[in-house]
Design an enzyme around this catalytic site. Sequence first.
Site, PDB file in Angstrom:
ATOM      1  N   TYR A 135       0.805  -1.223   0.000  1.00  0.00           N
ATOM      2  CA  TYR A 135       0.000   0.000   0.000  1.00  0.00           C
ATOM      3  C   TYR A 135       0.843   1.281   0.000  1.00  0.00           C
ATOM      4  CZ  TYR A 135      -4.548  -2.266   0.685  1.00  0.00           C
ATOM      5  OH  TYR A 135      -5.710  -2.984   0.532  1.00  0.00           O
ATOM      6  N   LYS A 186       3.266 -14.992   3.339  1.00  0.00           N
ATOM      7  CA  LYS A 186       3.596 -15.835   2.180  1.00  0.00           C
ATOM      8  C   LYS A 186       5.103 -15.869   2.024  1.00  0.00           C
ATOM      9  CE  LYS A 186       1.391 -17.379  -0.872  1.00  0.00           C
ATOM     10  NZ  LYS A 186       0.971 -18.783  -1.135  1.00  0.00           N
ATOM     11  N   ASP A 219      -2.731 -18.227   2.303  1.00  0.00           N
ATOM     12  CA  ASP A 219      -3.803 -18.954   1.605  1.00  0.00           C
ATOM     13  C   ASP A 219      -4.387 -20.029   2.521  1.00  0.00           C
ATOM     14  OD1 ASP A 219      -1.321 -20.153   1.409  1.00  0.00           O
ATOM     15  OD2 ASP A 219      -1.496 -20.696  -0.710  1.00  0.00           O
ATOM     16  N   ASP A 243      -6.129  -7.117   4.729  1.00  0.00           N
ATOM     17  CA  ASP A 243      -7.344  -6.594   4.085  1.00  0.00           C
ATOM     18  C   ASP A 243      -8.238  -7.745   3.656  1.00  0.00           C
ATOM     19  OD1 ASP A 243      -9.080  -4.675   2.846  1.00  0.00           O
ATOM     20  OD2 ASP A 243      -8.184  -5.177   0.912  1.00  0.00           O
ATOM     21  N   ASP A 247     -12.069  -9.374   5.444  1.00  0.00           N
ATOM     22  CA  ASP A 247     -13.373  -9.558   4.792  1.00  0.00           C
ATOM     23  C   ASP A 247     -13.859 -10.997   4.954  1.00  0.00           C
ATOM     24  OD1 ASP A 247     -13.461  -6.884   3.918  1.00  0.00           O
ATOM     25  OD2 ASP A 247     -14.281  -7.444   1.965  1.00  0.00           O
TER      26      ASP A 247
HETATM   27  C1  IPM Z   1     -10.476  -1.259   3.719  1.00  0.00           C
HETATM   28  C2  IPM Z   1     -10.662  -0.886   2.269  1.00  0.00           C
HETATM   29  C3  IPM Z   1      -9.508  -0.028   1.750  1.00  0.00           C
HETATM   30  C4  IPM Z   1      -8.238  -0.872   1.870  1.00  0.00           C
HETATM   31  C5  IPM Z   1      -9.707   0.510   0.330  1.00  0.00           C
HETATM   32  C6  IPM Z   1     -10.943   1.359   0.216  1.00  0.00           C
HETATM   33  C7  IPM Z   1      -8.517   1.256  -0.192  1.00  0.00           C
HETATM   34  O1  IPM Z   1     -10.844  -2.033   1.494  1.00  0.00           O
HETATM   35  O2  IPM Z   1     -10.385  -0.348   4.551  1.00  0.00           O
HETATM   36  O3  IPM Z   1     -10.445  -2.451   4.036  1.00  0.00           O
HETATM   37  O4  IPM Z   1      -7.889  -1.643   0.967  1.00  0.00           O
HETATM   38  O5  IPM Z   1      -7.546  -0.735   2.884  1.00  0.00           O
HETATM   39 MN    MN Z   2     -10.998  -3.901   2.670  1.00  0.00          MN
END
Ligand code: IPM
Ligand code: MN
Length: 349
Positions: A135, A186, A219, A243, A247
């Site tokens: 990032y 990884k 993974d 990230d 999710d």
């Molecule tokens: C998060 C989001 C951000 C990230 C995006 C919007 C850049 O997905 O906060 O998880 O990847 O960090």
């Molecule tokens: Mn995210």
Amino acid sequence: MTHRIAVIGGDGIGPEVTAEAVATLSAAAPGRFSFVELPYGADYTLASGVTIPPDEFARLPVDHDAILLGALGDPRIPDMRHAKDILLGARMRFDLYINLRPARLITPDLCPLRRPYETGGIDLVIFRENTEGLYVNIGGSLRPGTPDEVASNQMIATWRGTERIIREAFAYARRNGRRNVCMASKHNAITWAHGVWERAFRHVRADFPEIEATSLYADTAAMELVRAPERFDVIVASNFIGDILSDVAAQVAGGIGLAPSGNIHPGRFGLFEPVHGSAPDIAGTGRANPLAAILSAAMMARFLGEAHAADAIERAVERAILDGDTPADLGGSLTTGQTGAAVRRRLGA
Ligand code: IPM
Ligand code: MN
Ligand code: NAD
């Protein structure tokens, strides 16, 4: 003394869910928080040509004790430059190196998998490194838009940046009576950058002999989060891997509408936001679940020393869910505003 909060609702459902979070925090701890609404987001960027004025941005940690953010992302700004300046900008510029993302399953009905609840439930916390990795936006593109285009993004892992997030994860485990810290990397493929992760993990774990330490390939960690999420306790990972894993963790613990997060530099400053985005597909329909934003406000309260308010909000969310007072994504029929009100009714109950 009141805590001065900068509120950036942002785009899409961001302002809708943030309004519920602000109302809930005000109800949980009357007079303890003061809020300043800032207009930054896609509309502001498109109207002014500026994402956020640089001097305003620099003053955020001076004029405020924390930021509460909704979401940034709008189809009219496909390069996401406003999110890069504001959200990623705050993470980098204010050195908010911990991205703390808990996933806790409140009731088995919310889990797409049935087994975990019977074997101990889901209650895990992800420590996502927030200032390095893929990032950092170091890279470039050569001959863009041609068949000969070459593009690159550099992955950065510094010893200092890696060591401090791993140390925070172990220290959190120790403070909160957590058994295990699992690192997901990884290093089998990303030899140098993730080699630093592997070495830093071995270095730090020696200082926490009472905490079990596990190293998994990322993974495998993703697969295990789906197969047996109850085995995880504290997970620490680099920016990109954290990230994705957050999710996955959000989904197995009831969905993205419930997942809060904090971007934190301990003792210094923090930005709190739901894990989800601006959900343009449901913006303006009243269907956005505000619970992730409300739980992010509770995390912010805890960061600012208001543990009582944080506990009260978390308990009220839990009760609303257990009573079935939920929005559509959790199987109920409440609107965004009704869901927020259902939580506020249960404060102090
Ligand atoms: C998060 C989001 C951000 C990230 C995006 C919007 C850049 O997905 O906060 O998880 O990847 O960090
Ligand atoms: Mn995210
Ligand atoms: P998203 O999280 O916005 O939406 C994914 C899916 O989840 C959609 O179907 C949406 O309707 C649903 N959803 C999300 N939040 C919900 C909520 N509170 N209640 C009910 N349903 C909810 O992810 P996306 O669609 O990939 O991204 C949309 C925009 O948001 C993009 O511009 C993206 O870059 C941005 N984004 C911003 C952040 C952030 O600000 N932290 C995080 C992720 C994505």
